[in-house]
Write an enzyme that holds these catalytic residues in place. Structure first.
Site, PDB file in Angstrom:
ATOM      1  CB  THR A  43     -10.858  -5.921   0.799  1.00 16.42           C
ATOM      2  OG1 THR A  43     -11.452  -4.620   0.739  1.00 16.42           O
ATOM      3  CG2 THR A  43     -11.940  -6.937   1.078  1.00 16.42           C
ATOM      4  CB  CYS A  44      -6.378  -8.813  -0.007  1.00 21.49           C
ATOM      5  SG  CYS A  44      -7.245  -8.885  -1.597  1.00 21.49           S
ATOM      6  CB  THR A  45      -4.629  -6.430   4.525  1.00 22.64           C
ATOM      7  OG1 THR A  45      -3.696  -6.185   3.459  1.00 22.64           O
ATOM      8  CG2 THR A  45      -3.899  -6.423   5.850  1.00 22.64           C
ATOM      9  CB  ALA A  48      -4.591 -12.370   4.650  1.00 20.14           C
TER      10      ALA A  48
END
EC number: 1.11.1.24
Length: 149
Positions: A43-45, A48
């Site tokens: 999810t963070c990827t 970003a």
């Protein structure tokens, strides 16, 4: 948690290249600071990369970007290099900046309670005043959420 109308907290953080980023050097332009739980997680990827893919749109609107998580410099460097992000990532292992923004909070997942970073985006004007807080960040459309504000 920091809220609309609050001033950008004074902080220094180390980026993915080991350089010191100071809040005082971020004044004069609109600023997006996004906090994410952990580098290189799915999810963070997505979040970003969405911001990276829309970087030219954001800078055209006068924004500069800064991502912050509790990861170490090496992990931030690997994340930054793998996806060639055009903005800095701060490694805040001691949670100094994370605490100043109030995003280190109790979280619950699958009935388990723990402390962690709540995915949040803060937007500041040229004078360092918070103009918007996005608490329900949608990773796939993070840039659109910012631009629609």
């Amino acid at each position: 948690m920091l809220k609309v109308g609050d001033k950008l907290p004074e902080f220094e953080g180390t980026n993915q290249d080991g350089e010191i980023i100071s809040s005082s050097n971020l004044m004069g332009k609109k600023l997006i600071i996004f906090f994410y739980p952990q580098a290189s997680t799915p999810t963070c990827t997505v979040e970003a990369c969405n911001l990276s893919d829309n970087y030219s749109k954001l800078t055209k609107e006068g924004f500069q970007l800064l991502g912050i998580s509790g990861d170490g410099i090496k992990k931030q460097k690997n994340f930054h290099s793998k996806f060639a992000f055009p903005y800095d990532l701060i490694a805040d292992e001691k949670h100094d900046v994370i605490e100043k923004f109030g995003v280190w909070q109790e979280k619950k997942t699958f009935g388990k309670t723990y402390m962690g970073i709540v995915r949040t985006t803060f937007i500041f004007d040229e004078n360092g005043i918070c103009s918007r807080v996005i608490e329900k960040v949608t990773s796939k459309t993070a840039a659109e959420q910012i631009l629609e504000g």
